[in-house]
Design a protein around this motif. Structure first.
Motif, short mmCIF file in Angstrom:
data_model
loop_
_atom_site.label_atom_id
_atom_site.label_comp_id
_atom_site.label_asym_id
_atom_site.label_seq_id
_atom_site.Cartn_x
_atom_site.Cartn_y
_atom_site.Cartn_z
N LEU A 193 19.05 25.49 -2.98
CA LEU A 193 20.33 24.92 -2.52
C LEU A 193 20.66 23.69 -3.37
N VAL A 194 19.56 22.83 -3.52
CA VAL A 194 19.88 21.53 -4.35
C VAL A 194 20.09 22.16 -5.86
N ILE A 195 19.49 23.10 -6.32
CA ILE A 195 19.35 23.33 -7.55
C ILE A 195 20.71 24.22 -7.92
N MET A 196 21.22 24.89 -7.12
CA MET A 196 22.40 25.77 -7.14
C MET A 196 23.63 24.61 -7.27
N SER A 197 23.67 23.87 -6.17
CA SER A 197 24.68 23.04 -6.15
C SER A 197 24.65 22.06 -7.14
N ALA A 198 23.77 21.60 -7.80
CA ALA A 198 23.58 20.53 -8.91
C ALA A 198 24.19 21.17 -10.12
N SER A 199 23.70 22.59 -10.34
CA SER A 199 24.03 23.41 -11.48
C SER A 199 25.59 23.88 -11.48
N GLY A 200 26.06 23.99 -10.28
CA GLY A 200 27.63 24.32 -10.22
C GLY A 200 28.39 23.05 -10.42
N VAL A 201 27.96 21.96 -10.05
CA VAL A 201 28.75 20.64 -10.15
C VAL A 201 28.87 20.50 -11.65
N THR A 202 27.59 20.67 -12.57
CA THR A 202 27.62 20.49 -13.97
C THR A 202 28.98 21.53 -14.67
N LEU A 203 28.80 22.76 -14.13
CA LEU A 203 29.76 23.70 -14.51
C LEU A 203 31.14 23.43 -14.28
N ALA A 204 31.36 22.65 -12.96
CA ALA A 204 32.86 22.39 -12.66
C ALA A 204 33.35 21.08 -13.20
N PHE A 205 32.28 20.31 -13.64
CA PHE A 205 32.96 19.12 -14.32
C PHE A 205 31.91 18.96 -15.72
N PRO A 206 32.10 19.87 -16.46
CA PRO A 206 31.26 19.63 -17.91
C PRO A 206 31.58 18.60 -18.54
N GLN A 207 32.62 17.86 -18.68
CA GLN A 207 32.64 16.75 -19.73
C GLN A 207 32.09 15.75 -18.94
N THR A 208 32.08 15.55 -17.56
CA THR A 208 31.65 14.29 -17.12
C THR A 208 29.96 14.48 -16.86
N ALA A 209 29.74 15.76 -16.83
CA ALA A 209 28.16 15.97 -16.92
C ALA A 209 27.41 15.41 -18.13
N ARG A 210 28.16 15.87 -19.35
CA ARG A 210 27.76 15.69 -20.87
C ARG A 210 27.69 14.13 -20.83
N GLU A 211 28.90 13.25 -20.28
CA GLU A 211 28.75 11.96 -20.32
C GLU A 211 27.82 11.16 -19.91
N VAL A 212 27.29 11.81 -18.47
CA VAL A 212 26.40 11.15 -17.59
C VAL A 212 25.15 11.35 -18.37
N LEU A 213 24.85 12.41 -19.11
CA LEU A 213 23.67 12.53 -19.86
C LEU A 213 23.74 12.08 -21.35
N GLY A 214 24.72 11.27 -21.52
CA GLY A 214 24.88 10.73 -22.95
C GLY A 214 25.05 11.56 -24.27
N LEU A 215 25.89 12.68 -23.76
CA LEU A 215 26.20 13.45 -24.85
C LEU A 215 27.45 13.32 -25.24
N PRO A 216 27.98 13.83 -26.45
CA PRO A 216 29.38 13.73 -26.84
C PRO A 216 30.29 14.63 -25.95
N VAL A 217 31.38 14.09 -25.85
CA VAL A 217 32.38 14.76 -24.89
C VAL A 217 33.63 15.11 -25.64
N GLN A 218 34.26 15.95 -24.89
CA GLN A 218 35.59 16.27 -25.62
C GLN A 218 36.70 15.19 -26.03
N GLY A 219 37.09 15.00 -27.25
CA GLY A 219 37.92 14.24 -27.58
C GLY A 219 37.20 12.83 -28.15
N SER A 220 35.96 12.75 -28.01
CA SER A 220 35.21 11.71 -28.46
C SER A 220 35.19 11.79 -29.92
#
Length: 384
Positions: A193-220
């Protein structure tokens, strides 16, 4: 601990209905590829397969454009999804003999599947609002999983408490049965449940997830920003010409360019643009790669044939690899069929947790009201 218990109870009550919807729709979606794999496959002719452009031409239909191309495997037809330009998804699936170029079968894309997919991803709400709600529910489910483990944890040093906490006794009835079902299901599926919910959150908020992980985001700005956009399948709308979507597409050249960019890898899936200016996304698997591991994704300009981005798990930053694995885990693709079965069972556990949680709350509320009524009767009786 009381605050954690009350918070767990009320978050669970609020999310009970969304949990049911997500669980049922998720079970349906994760089993669909299994059904597709066991369906009979038409036989193909012996000989050398024709180029991809010829196969796509054989599948052409009035009013539809190819949106997805799956190259033929050994003794199997090529699969082409056909859809309406500008609309997401396919309307028709065409199986083509790669040798004779004969259309072996056509399959109508299930309207039920499209409806369930939209329900699971957007709650049938257009735009970003539905996905945001799903993402917030995922955060709540993640917190429920963590808090549930803390509340469930039995007293240390008592083996009997551990056995009772992970099983359901045959003689359990009423509230005890509901409590044991809730605790056992939570124990056996808490990690999933933790894995599926965490992965679902990254899919729902992809740009936020990339920003948290230090990756380039859309428009940067800076290198890699365009790759990040197109890597999520959201290429710029103003790129390229404004004519027909496949007017200048040279499919053979695009596939050859992808093979040149990733030598020794096999093309397994090609997502074609459904609007002018969108890129071609090609998924490739390297020989010896772990079953279900994130593929290499090559994004190519359909007009010039230039490689826009190359996402290789072996060379990407750790954050990008983590996101790719979370996506594969959430869709049931990681580790092959056993993981897909585990995801399906987790989907069945969610309704169990939701129903037993709501039932426990109703029973507790009924007992509290009954006790208050008995006290009031006793007080009135004593007063008389």
């Amino acid at each position: 601990m009381k605050f954690l218990r009350v918070s767990h109870r009320w978050v669970g009550l609020v999310l009970a209905l969304p949990m049911l919807l997500q669980a049922i729709s998720g079970c349906f979606l994760v089993l669909t590829p299994v059904w597709e794999d066991i369906r009979p496959v038409p036989a193909v002719a012996d000989g050398v397969a024709k180029p991809a452009s010829a196969i796509l031409a054989a599948a052409a239909m009035p009013g539809l454009i190819p949106t997805r191309y799956q190259p033929p495997e050994a003794h199997a037809p090529a699969t082409i999804d056909m859809g309406v330009q500008g609309q997401r998804g396919g309307q028709l699936q065409v199986l083509v003999d790669p040798v004779s170029l004969a259309v072996l079968a056509t399959r109508q894309t299930s309207a039920v599947y499209r409806w369930v997919h939209l329900l699971h991803e957007h709650l049938l709400m257009p735009g970003y609002s539905g996905r945001s709600i799903i993402g917030c529910c995922g955060i709540g489910l993640f917190l429920l999983g963590l808090s549930g483990v803390v509340l469930w944890w039995p007293a240390a040093g008592l083996p009997r408490r551990w056995v009772a906490a992970i099983t359901v006794r045959k003689k359990a009835r009423g509230a005890r049965l509901q409590r044991e079902l809730h605790g056992a299901a939570g124990f056996w599926f808490s990690a999933m449940l933790v894995i599926m919910s965490a992965s679902g959150v990254t899919l729902a908020f992809p740009q936020t997830a990339r920003e948290v992980l230090g990756l380039p985001v859309q428009g940067s700005p800076g290198p890699g920003a365009a790759s990040a956009q197109r890597g999520e399948g959201r290429g710029p709308r103003d790129a390229g010409p404004r004519g027909a979507v496949h007017e200048d597409l040279d499919m053979d050249a695009v596939l050859a360019r992808a093979a040149q960019a990733v030598p020794g890898a096999q093309i397994v899936d090609v997502r074609l643009p459904n609007q002018p200016g969108r890129p071609v996304l090609i998924r490739m698997e390297r020989d010896g790669a772990l079953a279900g591991s994130p593929p290499v994704v090559v994004t190519i300009d359909p007009v010039g044939g230039n490689v826009i981005s190359l996402q290789d798990p072996r060379t990407q930053p750790m954050g990008a690899v983590l996101l790719a694995w979370l996506r594969a885990l959430h869709f049931g693709e990681a580790f092959g069929f056993p993981w897909r079965v585990l995801v399906f069972l987790t989907g069945l556990a969610l309704p169990t947790l939701a129903v037993t949680g709501v039932t426990l709350w109703l029973l507790r509320r009924r007992n509290r009201l009954r006790l208050q009524s008995q006290r009031q009767v006793a007080i009135h009786g004593a007063a008389e």
